[in-house]
Design an enzyme around this catalytic site. Structure first.
Site, PDB file in Angstrom:
ATOM      1  NE  ARG A 172      -4.745 -21.267 -15.775  1.00  0.00           N
ATOM      2  CZ  ARG A 172      -6.025 -21.181 -16.068  1.00  0.00           C
ATOM      3  NH1 ARG A 172      -6.794 -22.217 -15.908  1.00  0.00           N
ATOM      4  NH2 ARG A 172      -6.550 -20.054 -16.506  1.00  0.00           N
ATOM      5  NE  ARG A 249      -2.733 -14.657  -3.603  1.00  0.00           N
ATOM      6  CZ  ARG A 249      -2.189 -13.967  -2.610  1.00  0.00           C
ATOM      7  NH1 ARG A 249      -2.555 -14.175  -1.359  1.00  0.00           N
ATOM      8  NH2 ARG A 249      -1.239 -13.085  -2.840  1.00  0.00           N
ATOM      9  CG  ASP A 360     -10.520 -20.734 -18.206  1.00  0.00           C
ATOM     10  OD1 ASP A 360     -10.366 -19.828 -17.374  1.00  0.00           O
ATOM     11  OD2 ASP A 360      -9.585 -21.224 -18.855  1.00  0.00           O
TER      12      ASP A 360
HETATM   13  P1  FAD Z   1     -19.289 -16.661 -10.194  1.00  0.00           P
HETATM   14  O1  FAD Z   1     -19.159 -15.814 -11.403  1.00  0.00           O
HETATM   15  O2  FAD Z   1     -18.314 -16.485  -9.087  1.00  0.00           O
HETATM   16  O3  FAD Z   1     -20.785 -16.480  -9.650  1.00  0.00           O
HETATM   17  C1  FAD Z   1     -21.173 -16.864  -8.352  1.00  0.00           C
HETATM   18  C2  FAD Z   1     -22.203 -15.866  -7.879  1.00  0.00           C
HETATM   19  O4  FAD Z   1     -22.764 -16.328  -6.662  1.00  0.00           O
HETATM   20  C3  FAD Z   1     -21.595 -14.489  -7.590  1.00  0.00           C
HETATM   21  O5  FAD Z   1     -22.314 -13.505  -8.265  1.00  0.00           O
HETATM   22  C4  FAD Z   1     -21.745 -14.361  -6.072  1.00  0.00           C
HETATM   23  O6  FAD Z   1     -21.948 -13.036  -5.645  1.00  0.00           O
HETATM   24  C5  FAD Z   1     -22.959 -15.234  -5.810  1.00  0.00           C
HETATM   25  N1  FAD Z   1     -23.021 -15.731  -4.435  1.00  0.00           N
HETATM   26  C6  FAD Z   1     -22.036 -16.360  -3.746  1.00  0.00           C
HETATM   27  N2  FAD Z   1     -22.447 -16.639  -2.489  1.00  0.00           N
HETATM   28  C7  FAD Z   1     -23.725 -16.177  -2.397  1.00  0.00           C
HETATM   29  C8  FAD Z   1     -24.669 -16.161  -1.339  1.00  0.00           C
HETATM   30  N3  FAD Z   1     -24.379 -16.627  -0.125  1.00  0.00           N
HETATM   31  N4  FAD Z   1     -25.884 -15.622  -1.574  1.00  0.00           N
HETATM   32  C9  FAD Z   1     -26.201 -15.100  -2.790  1.00  0.00           C
HETATM   33  N5  FAD Z   1     -25.341 -15.092  -3.815  1.00  0.00           N
HETATM   34  C10 FAD Z   1     -24.098 -15.614  -3.632  1.00  0.00           C
HETATM   35  N6  FAD Z   1     -12.559 -17.480 -17.545  1.00  0.00           N
HETATM   36  C11 FAD Z   1     -12.357 -17.496 -18.896  1.00  0.00           C
HETATM   37  O7  FAD Z   1     -12.904 -18.363 -19.588  1.00  0.00           O
HETATM   38  N7  FAD Z   1     -11.561 -16.540 -19.500  1.00  0.00           N
HETATM   39  C12 FAD Z   1     -10.938 -15.556 -18.800  1.00  0.00           C
HETATM   40  O8  FAD Z   1     -10.245 -14.731 -19.379  1.00  0.00           O
HETATM   41  C13 FAD Z   1     -11.131 -15.528 -17.375  1.00  0.00           C
HETATM   42  N8  FAD Z   1     -10.530 -14.579 -16.646  1.00  0.00           N
HETATM   43  C14 FAD Z   1     -10.741 -14.544 -15.283  1.00  0.00           C
HETATM   44  C15 FAD Z   1     -10.148 -13.515 -14.556  1.00  0.00           C
HETATM   45  C16 FAD Z   1     -10.354 -13.440 -13.175  1.00  0.00           C
HETATM   46  C17 FAD Z   1      -9.711 -12.328 -12.396  1.00  0.00           C
HETATM   47  C18 FAD Z   1     -11.174 -14.418 -12.516  1.00  0.00           C
HETATM   48  C19 FAD Z   1     -11.396 -14.347 -11.035  1.00  0.00           C
HETATM   49  C20 FAD Z   1     -11.766 -15.432 -13.247  1.00  0.00           C
HETATM   50  C21 FAD Z   1     -11.556 -15.514 -14.640  1.00  0.00           C
HETATM   51  N9  FAD Z   1     -12.181 -16.499 -15.415  1.00  0.00           N
HETATM   52  C22 FAD Z   1     -11.967 -16.528 -16.774  1.00  0.00           C
HETATM   53  C23 FAD Z   1     -13.085 -17.514 -14.818  1.00  0.00           C
HETATM   54  C24 FAD Z   1     -14.559 -17.091 -14.878  1.00  0.00           C
HETATM   55  O9  FAD Z   1     -14.732 -15.898 -14.129  1.00  0.00           O
HETATM   56  C25 FAD Z   1     -15.421 -18.209 -14.277  1.00  0.00           C
HETATM   57  O10 FAD Z   1     -15.238 -19.407 -14.984  1.00  0.00           O
HETATM   58  C26 FAD Z   1     -16.935 -17.911 -14.236  1.00  0.00           C
HETATM   59  O11 FAD Z   1     -17.244 -16.579 -14.089  1.00  0.00           O
HETATM   60  C27 FAD Z   1     -17.529 -18.711 -13.089  1.00  0.00           C
HETATM   61  O12 FAD Z   1     -18.936 -18.593 -13.044  1.00  0.00           O
HETATM   62  P2  FAD Z   1     -19.710 -19.125 -11.756  1.00  0.00           P
HETATM   63  O13 FAD Z   1     -21.155 -18.993 -12.034  1.00  0.00           O
HETATM   64  O14 FAD Z   1     -19.193 -20.466 -11.401  1.00  0.00           O
HETATM   65  O15 FAD Z   1     -19.226 -18.215 -10.550  1.00  0.00           O
HETATM   66  N1  UDP Z   2       2.107 -16.694 -15.171  1.00  0.00           N
HETATM   67  C1  UDP Z   2       3.389 -16.192 -15.102  1.00  0.00           C
HETATM   68  N2  UDP Z   2       3.699 -15.052 -15.781  1.00  0.00           N
HETATM   69  C2  UDP Z   2       2.794 -14.389 -16.542  1.00  0.00           C
HETATM   70  C3  UDP Z   2       1.471 -14.906 -16.615  1.00  0.00           C
HETATM   71  C4  UDP Z   2       1.161 -16.046 -15.904  1.00  0.00           C
HETATM   72  O1  UDP Z   2       4.241 -16.767 -14.429  1.00  0.00           O
HETATM   73  O2  UDP Z   2       3.133 -13.343 -17.128  1.00  0.00           O
HETATM   74  C5  UDP Z   2       1.779 -17.940 -14.416  1.00  0.00           C
HETATM   75  C6  UDP Z   2       1.259 -17.653 -13.005  1.00  0.00           C
HETATM   76  O3  UDP Z   2       1.769 -18.666 -12.158  1.00  0.00           O
HETATM   77  C7  UDP Z   2      -0.235 -17.795 -13.159  1.00  0.00           C
HETATM   78  C8  UDP Z   2      -0.358 -18.902 -14.210  1.00  0.00           C
HETATM   79  O4  UDP Z   2       0.766 -18.682 -15.063  1.00  0.00           O
HETATM   80  O5  UDP Z   2      -0.850 -18.154 -11.946  1.00  0.00           O
HETATM   81  C9  UDP Z   2      -1.654 -18.863 -15.020  1.00  0.00           C
HETATM   82  O6  UDP Z   2      -1.810 -17.554 -15.550  1.00  0.00           O
HETATM   83  P1  UDP Z   2      -3.013 -17.103 -16.493  1.00  0.00           P
HETATM   84  O7  UDP Z   2      -2.885 -15.638 -16.716  1.00  0.00           O
HETATM   85  O8  UDP Z   2      -3.021 -17.985 -17.694  1.00  0.00           O
HETATM   86  O9  UDP Z   2      -4.307 -17.486 -15.640  1.00  0.00           O
HETATM   87  P2  UDP Z   2      -5.412 -16.595 -14.881  1.00  0.00           P
HETATM   88  O10 UDP Z   2      -4.722 -15.945 -13.721  1.00  0.00           O
HETATM   89  O11 UDP Z   2      -5.937 -15.596 -15.871  1.00  0.00           O
HETATM   90  O12 UDP Z   2      -6.427 -17.596 -14.464  1.00  0.00           O
END
Ligand code: FAD
Ligand code: UDP
Length: 378
Positions: A172, A249, A360
């Site tokens: 990535r 995680r 994503d």
């Molecule tokens: P979720 O958003 O996880 O929704 C699932 C929902 O189901 C939750 O609200 C949960 O509470 C509910 N649920 C689960 N079990 C139950 C149950 N038993 N009963 C009732 N409700 C329940 N994507 C990007 O494109 N750009 C980014 O910059 C990006 N950054 C991210 C950063 C982080 C830290 C994380 C964790 C993810 C990131 N993502 C990013 C990914 C993005 O969050 C996901 O692609 C998207 O939100 C997933 O949507 P979803 O509907 O699949 O799941």
């Molecule tokens: N990563 C890294 N250094 C950085 C940022 C990312 O080594 O400063 C690596 C790390 O292994 C991470 C992966 O790249 O799990 C993907 O990172 P990114 O931030 O793109 O993904 P996100 O955690 O937002 O899904």
């Protein structure tokens, strides 16, 4: 007997799109959500004039015009461009790895000099077939970048040594021989003006939603309430872990409000050393492109800012499963759950947890629209 056509579990992007489109086509939907708020991980909350990304930084990016047009019907997007900075023991480097990073690391000026430097380091490491993340990283970008910008961050993020992690994680990370700090190689990118929650509110405007309602706590009452279930929680939990537990995680977010206009001068700063316990600090006001220039801005947010530190933590049943760990063992286990799911005609699994994929937002939208097509709703 069934009151609803669909019971949708989870109000994240997947569940909300499904509910929106199905309701529009006259299907009767009930959406339940175990949290106190809609939106899943893209939920944002306006606190003292700043839209706070409550579950970590979310930057929308895609190459798919259909998906970009789809999401834009719910909100206007700003022109935010993700350009994170890495802080390694107070040395600052631009990400993704590009000519600005190489210049700062080695003093090289031209792409040819940078290419030669990386090749030199790769040759010294003598790696033929990379067998793990450490070898993969060194063979992509050389030892210096691996040591300063990848090793510590990755080991914190995944809780394992890089030499014990699979190669795919690092795929990535983009590497560029141009002076360009734009993290994503995507045609379309931005943050919805007003935050992500407004998008979900629009999607769920005509949908019956029950908050603080966990599927597993009410399974008996819910089993016969709808003709079909759309489940966006963890697939292994739905099947009561009958084939074994998938691994995830988790994260801990520490958010604080500080009485200063501009805390770190950028929306995202990664801490790439191993000793700092968090992986990144985000400063939410900088996501609002054009509103916060670091010196003058609107009165409402002039004298304060909001930051969030993101700590990766070990997952167990009591914590949120944020990231699937898609190694071979877990992927093979997921196949068993998926085979079971295919036999059960009244349940549809979707989203990051339902399909155990590191998706994503754009991929989740695509998957939701495909599911709706399979259901012949759109
Ligand atoms: P979720 O958003 O996880 O929704 C699932 C929902 O189901 C939750 O609200 C949960 O509470 C509910 N649920 C689960 N079990 C139950 C149950 N038993 N009963 C009732 N409700 C329940 N994507 C990007 O494109 N750009 C980014 O910059 C990006 N950054 C991210 C950063 C982080 C830290 C994380 C964790 C993810 C990131 N993502 C990013 C990914 C993005 O969050 C996901 O692609 C998207 O939100 C997933 O949507 P979803 O509907 O699949 O799941
Ligand atoms: N990563 C890294 N250094 C950085 C940022 C990312 O080594 O400063 C690596 C790390 O292994 C991470 C992966 O790249 O799990 C993907 O990172 P990114 O931030 O793109 O993904 P996100 O955690 O937002 O899904």
């Amino acid at each position: 007997m069934e009151k609803y056509d669909y019971l949708i579990v989870g109000s994240g992007l997947f569940g909300s799109i499904f509910a929106y489109e199905a309701t529009k086509k006259g299907k009767k939907c009930l959406l339940i959500e175990k949290r106190n708020n809609i939106g899943g991980n893209i939920y944002t909350e306006k606190i003292h004039g700043i839209n706070v990304h409550k579950y970590g930084a979310h930057i929308f990016h895609t190459n798919n015009k259909e998906i970009w047009d789809y999401i834009n019907q719910f909100s206007e997007f700003n022109r935010y461009t993700n350009s994170p900075v890495a802080n390694y023991k107070n040395e600052l480097y631009n990400l993704p790895f590009n000519m600005n990073t190489f210049n700062r690391l080695w003093g090289v000026i031209t792409p040819e000099e940078a290419r030669r430097k990386i090749e030199e380091e790769k040759a010294e490491a003598r790696i033929k077939e990379p067998k793990n993340l450490e070898e993969q990283a060194i063979s992509l970008v050389g030892t210096t970048i691996y040591e300063k910008l990848i090793k510590g961050y990755t080991e914190k993020q995944w809780g394992k040594k890089c030499s014990e992690l699979p190669n795919f994680i690092i795929k990535r990370l983009p590497v560029r021989l141009i002076y360009d700090n734009n993290y994503f190689n995507c045609k379309y990118q931005g943050i919805p003006i007003g935050g992500y929650t407004c998008i979900i509110e629009k999607m769920l405007k005509d949908v019956e939603v029950w908050l603080n309602y966990d599927y597993f706590e009410h399974k008996k009452e819910l089993e016969k309430i709808a003709k079909k279930i759309v489940f966006t929680g963890p697939i292994d939990k739905y099947y009561d872990y009958r084939f074994g537990k998938l691994e995830y995680r988790s994260l801990k977010f520490e958010t604080e409000e500080i009485n200063i206009n501009n805390y770190q001068g950028n929306a995202v700063i990664n801490y790439t050393d191993f000793e700092t316990p968090y992986t990144r600090i985000i400063e939410h006001k900088h996501f609002e492109y054009g509103k916060s220039l670091g010196n003058e801005e609107n009165e409402e947010t002039q004298n304060h800012t909001i930051i969030t530190k993101e700590y990766p933590i070990t997952w167990d049943d009591t914590k949120e499963p944020y990231y699937p760990i898609n190694n071979e063992k877990n992927n093979n286990l997921y196949i068993k759950y998926n085979q079971q799911a295919k036999k059960d005609s009244n349940i549809i699994f979707g989203g990051r947890l339902g399909t155990y994929k590191y998706y994503d937002m754009d991929k989740v939208i695509e998957e939701a629209l495909n599911t709706l097509r399979n259901e012949k709703i759109i």
